[in-house]
Design a protein around this motif. Sequence first.
Motif, PDB file in Angstrom:
ATOM      1  N   ASN A   1      -2.990 -16.149  -0.566  1.00  0.00           N
ATOM      2  CA  ASN A   1      -1.820 -15.923   0.280  1.00  0.00           C
ATOM      3  C   ASN A   1      -0.574 -16.671  -0.196  1.00  0.00           C
ATOM      4  O   ASN A   1       0.548 -16.228   0.066  1.00  0.00           O
TER       5      ASN A   1
ATOM      6  N   ARG B   1      -8.680 -13.557   7.449  1.00  0.00           N
ATOM      7  CA  ARG B   1      -9.914 -14.328   7.359  1.00  0.00           C
ATOM      8  C   ARG B   1     -11.129 -13.430   7.616  1.00  0.00           C
ATOM      9  O   ARG B   1     -11.128 -12.611   8.523  1.00  0.00           O
TER      10      ARG B   1
ATOM     11  N   THR C   1       3.675 -11.080   7.600  1.00  0.00           N
ATOM     12  CA  THR C   1       2.229 -11.070   7.882  1.00  0.00           C
ATOM     13  C   THR C   1       1.436 -10.711   6.633  1.00  0.00           C
ATOM     14  O   THR C   1       0.223 -10.541   6.698  1.00  0.00           O
ATOM     15  N   ALA C   2       2.138 -10.550   5.514  1.00  0.00           N
ATOM     16  CA  ALA C   2       1.459 -10.095   4.292  1.00  0.00           C
ATOM     17  C   ALA C   2       0.420 -11.115   3.869  1.00  0.00           C
ATOM     18  O   ALA C   2       0.628 -12.314   3.967  1.00  0.00           O
TER      19      ALA C   2
ATOM     20  N   LEU D   1       0.833  -1.209   0.000  1.00  0.00           N
ATOM     21  CA  LEU D   1       0.000   0.000   0.000  1.00  0.00           C
ATOM     22  C   LEU D   1       0.863   1.253   0.000  1.00  0.00           C
ATOM     23  O   LEU D   1       1.832   1.346   0.750  1.00  0.00           O
TER      24      LEU D   1
HETATM   25  N1  APR Z   1       3.521  -7.417   0.003  1.00  0.00           N
HETATM   26  C1  APR Z   1       3.464  -6.728   1.169  1.00  0.00           C
HETATM   27  N2  APR Z   1       2.327  -6.565   1.854  1.00  0.00           N
HETATM   28  C2  APR Z   1       1.210  -7.106   1.357  1.00  0.00           C
HETATM   29  C3  APR Z   1       1.178  -7.845   0.148  1.00  0.00           C
HETATM   30  C4  APR Z   1       2.410  -7.987  -0.535  1.00  0.00           C
HETATM   31  N3  APR Z   1       2.512  -8.660  -1.694  1.00  0.00           N
HETATM   32  N4  APR Z   1      -0.087  -8.242  -0.079  1.00  0.00           N
HETATM   33  C5  APR Z   1      -0.832  -7.796   0.941  1.00  0.00           C
HETATM   34  N5  APR Z   1      -0.061  -7.094   1.803  1.00  0.00           N
HETATM   35  C6  APR Z   1      -0.438  -6.393   3.025  1.00  0.00           C
HETATM   36  C7  APR Z   1      -1.799  -5.700   2.901  1.00  0.00           C
HETATM   37  O1  APR Z   1      -1.704  -4.511   2.141  1.00  0.00           O
HETATM   38  C8  APR Z   1      -2.118  -5.437   4.374  1.00  0.00           C
HETATM   39  O2  APR Z   1      -1.681  -4.163   4.794  1.00  0.00           O
HETATM   40  O3  APR Z   1      -0.601  -7.264   4.112  1.00  0.00           O
HETATM   41  C9  APR Z   1      -1.335  -6.542   5.105  1.00  0.00           C
HETATM   42  C10 APR Z   1      -2.226  -7.507   5.845  1.00  0.00           C
HETATM   43  O4  APR Z   1      -2.820  -6.810   6.877  1.00  0.00           O
HETATM   44  P1  APR Z   1      -4.341  -7.017   7.334  1.00  0.00           P
HETATM   45  O5  APR Z   1      -5.209  -7.073   6.130  1.00  0.00           O
HETATM   46  O6  APR Z   1      -4.635  -6.014   8.394  1.00  0.00           O
HETATM   47  O7  APR Z   1      -4.326  -8.493   7.939  1.00  0.00           O
HETATM   48  P2  APR Z   1      -3.847  -8.955   9.401  1.00  0.00           P
HETATM   49  O8  APR Z   1      -5.002  -8.965  10.316  1.00  0.00           O
HETATM   50  O9  APR Z   1      -2.641  -8.176   9.768  1.00  0.00           O
HETATM   51  O10 APR Z   1      -3.455 -10.477   9.106  1.00  0.00           O
HETATM   52  C11 APR Z   1      -2.336 -10.799   8.294  1.00  0.00           C
HETATM   53  O11 APR Z   1      -1.856 -12.800   9.513  1.00  0.00           O
HETATM   54  O12 APR Z   1      -3.017 -13.836  11.209  1.00  0.00           O
HETATM   55  C12 APR Z   1      -2.744 -13.845   9.850  1.00  0.00           C
HETATM   56  O13 APR Z   1      -4.737 -14.765   8.834  1.00  0.00           O
HETATM   57  C13 APR Z   1      -3.993 -13.603   9.014  1.00  0.00           C
HETATM   58  O14 APR Z   1      -3.013 -14.119   6.901  1.00  0.00           O
HETATM   59  C14 APR Z   1      -3.417 -13.061   7.736  1.00  0.00           C
HETATM   60  C15 APR Z   1      -2.170 -12.305   8.221  1.00  0.00           C
END
Ligand code: APR
Length: 311
Positions: free
Chosen positions: A96, A83, A78-79, A35
């Motif tokens: 993912n 769920r 964590t990217a 982002l």
């Molecule tokens: N590179 C970097 N960041 C990414 C990418 C990528 N290719 N794709 C997605 N993201 C970022 C998103 O933009 C977002 O800011 O990963 C972040 C995920 O954050 P949230 O949507 O807030 O999710 P979150 O609750 O942090 O969970 C992340 O951890 O517990 C697990 O199941 C959960 O798989 C999920 C992960």
Amino acid sequence: MDKKATVIGAGNVGATAAMRLAEKELADVVLVDVLEGVPAGKALDLTEAAPIEAHDSRIVGSTNDYAPARDSDVVIITAGIPRKPGMSRDDLLSTNMGIMETVTREVAQVAPQAVLIIVSNPLDAMCHVAHTASGFPKNRVLGMAGVLDSARFRAFIAMELNVSVENTHAFVLGGHGDTMVPLPRYSTVAGIPITELISPERIEALVDRTRNGGAEIVGLLKTGSAYYAPASAAVEMAEAVLKDKKKILPCAALLKGEYGIEDLFIGVPVKLGKEGVEEIIEIELQAAEKEALNRSADAVRTLVADMKRLG
Ligand code: APR
């Protein structure tokens, strides 16, 4: 700080992990996300909290540029997408998987010596992707699940007995999901097994709540999944690595015959230090526990096979 920790994904889990890493002064912190502006904005916000929280960790944010992550000691991934209500962790698989592959390749180029702590779900399957995509040895790829599941179990035990959470210890093995294997026999309050303190029916109820701990929170939040406890768990693992603590924690690790399981990431007790997984600890399991662990391993194997089919 003389250590560097990078967090990929500046969402709920990632930003909370960055905050805890910084506030504990474990390392300088780099937040990376796709982002525009978000990682830089959160990093700046955390930096502006530093004078009040009294820490000197530097925090920087970056969009798609991995250069600031160069030579990180630990990378927490964590990217991904979290769920949503009604979604199983397995539904997240195909999305993912692609994200994990891309980010791990980037990380491996700039931080070839890092220990990777995988958080994205479905956890055990994502560890396989990260291991393959990074090319890292198995000791430097591990997954966060057991620490979180054990913390949930500990919280429920403390609530049940009205004792300090600090007196509770719990062990949860297996995959992160409905087939996780909480071990009441190895779960204690001030050293006393909970089997001597809580009735079998109540233990079963606490075990059930632990198994559904993630879903319980998804049901309440409605727009995402748990993040405070997952971030705490990832940071406890990062701390063990950054400080070379040799701490024994339940983590997803690649088994090569331990517990009779071959070539599968699954939650087992490991010794965590600067090399990552420095030892896999094999504890004696009763027949029913072994059977539950095997069932859990079968569930992870199915996911790994699904990934091969998908991609
Ligand atoms: N590179 C970097 N960041 C990414 C990418 C990528 N290719 N794709 C997605 N993201 C970022 C998103 O933009 C977002 O800011 O990963 C972040 C995920 O954050 P949230 O949507 O807030 O999710 P979150 O609750 O942090 O969970 C992340 O951890 O517990 C697990 O199941 C959960 O798989 C999920 C992960």
